[in-house]
Motif scaffolding. Sequence first.
Motif, PDB file in Angstrom:
ATOM      1  N   GLU A   1      21.094  -6.525  22.061  1.00 28.14           N
ATOM      2  CA  GLU A   1      22.196  -6.530  21.238  1.00 28.14           C
ATOM      3  C   GLU A   1      23.026  -7.822  21.142  1.00 28.14           C
ATOM      4  O   GLU A   1      23.841  -8.183  20.316  1.00 28.14           O
ATOM      5  CB  GLU A   1      23.274  -5.246  21.753  1.00 28.14           C
ATOM      6  CG  GLU A   1      23.740  -5.886  23.178  1.00 28.14           C
ATOM      7  CD  GLU A   1      24.722  -4.523  23.579  1.00 28.14           C
ATOM      8  OE1 GLU A   1      25.383  -4.695  24.692  1.00 28.14           O
ATOM      9  OE2 GLU A   1      24.748  -3.557  23.026  1.00 28.14           O
ATOM     10  N   ASP A   2      22.718  -8.862  21.923  1.00 31.80           N
ATOM     11  CA  ASP A   2      23.346 -10.280  22.068  1.00 31.80           C
ATOM     12  C   ASP A   2      22.563 -11.062  21.296  1.00 31.80           C
ATOM     13  O   ASP A   2      22.837 -12.366  21.256  1.00 31.80           O
ATOM     14  CB  ASP A   2      23.744 -10.622  23.444  1.00 31.80           C
ATOM     15  CG  ASP A   2      24.672  -9.724  23.902  1.00 31.80           C
ATOM     16  OD1 ASP A   2      25.530  -9.277  23.420  1.00 31.80           O
ATOM     17  OD2 ASP A   2      24.610  -9.459  25.292  1.00 31.80           O
ATOM     18  N   GLN A   3      21.247 -10.810  21.041  1.00 30.82           N
ATOM     19  CA  GLN A   3      20.128 -11.958  20.550  1.00 30.82           C
ATOM     20  C   GLN A   3      20.775 -12.317  19.036  1.00 30.82           C
ATOM     21  O   GLN A   3      21.436 -11.402  18.147  1.00 30.82           O
ATOM     22  CB  GLN A   3      18.770 -11.234  20.470  1.00 30.82           C
ATOM     23  CG  GLN A   3      18.492 -11.118  21.675  1.00 30.82           C
ATOM     24  CD  GLN A   3      16.848 -10.333  21.779  1.00 30.82           C
ATOM     25  OE1 GLN A   3      16.237 -10.457  20.520  1.00 30.82           O
ATOM     26  NE2 GLN A   3      16.340  -9.928  22.768  1.00 30.82           N
TER      27      GLN A   3
ATOM     28  N   ILE B   1      18.485 -12.955  27.181  1.00 29.60           N
ATOM     29  CA  ILE B   1      19.552 -12.389  26.310  1.00 29.60           C
ATOM     30  C   ILE B   1      19.184 -10.813  26.051  1.00 29.60           C
ATOM     31  O   ILE B   1      18.158 -10.674  25.578  1.00 29.60           O
ATOM     32  CB  ILE B   1      19.591 -13.073  25.113  1.00 29.60           C
ATOM     33  CG1 ILE B   1      19.698 -14.659  25.475  1.00 29.60           C
ATOM     34  CG2 ILE B   1      20.671 -12.555  24.050  1.00 29.60           C
ATOM     35  CD1 ILE B   1      19.650 -15.588  24.361  1.00 29.60           C
TER      36      ILE B   1
END
Length: 212
Positions: free
Chosen positions: A60-62, A57
Amino acid sequence: MWRAVRIGLTAPGEPIRLARLMLRMFPAEPEKMGLLALMLLQHSRQGARFDETGAPILLEDQDRSLWNRTMIAEALAMIDKAMLHHQPGPYQIQAAIAALHARAGKPEETDWEGMDQLYEALERRAPSPVVTLNRAVAIWKLKGAQAALDMITPLSEALDGYFYFHGVRGTFLRQLERGEEACDAFRAAIALAGTAAEAAHIRRQLDQLGNG
């Protein structure tokens, strides 16, 4: 967001234990403080780095609620202590970069100007194509994909065998709507992927372009 440099910590135990031991032996050494802080910050995100299938992941999407705030707090205090010595070195700078991510409650709150300044300082103290590649991500956020692409183009020969270079380059090209070139970059990244999960992540981006 792409991040080209990773610290290979799969478990906090031994590497962090050794870093703590070194710091006990040299308690006034700011670079050892920086190394420990960097390890803590990198490992603090371990629980959010992969989805249930094992696919990576992007930072920035975590889910930042999964980040280990105890580790982060210790690392931030260690960085503050190191900075009091006024002897900045590569580990301290890398830890300060990781700290900017840790301090941002949401990706859009990241201090990209500070990130660029820190990478510029790191380029002066420990220049390498990989450091410049990382700095290009900050430039992308600040000035756009074309400026970032211009920054990494001279790195093509040095980083031709580096998975992250082609992935980052593909991302910039995709944003510039240069689809065919982006596909070529993503295919090169897939060929260099170190794990099936990395290859699958790039494959999804390639499929989204419709030219897989």
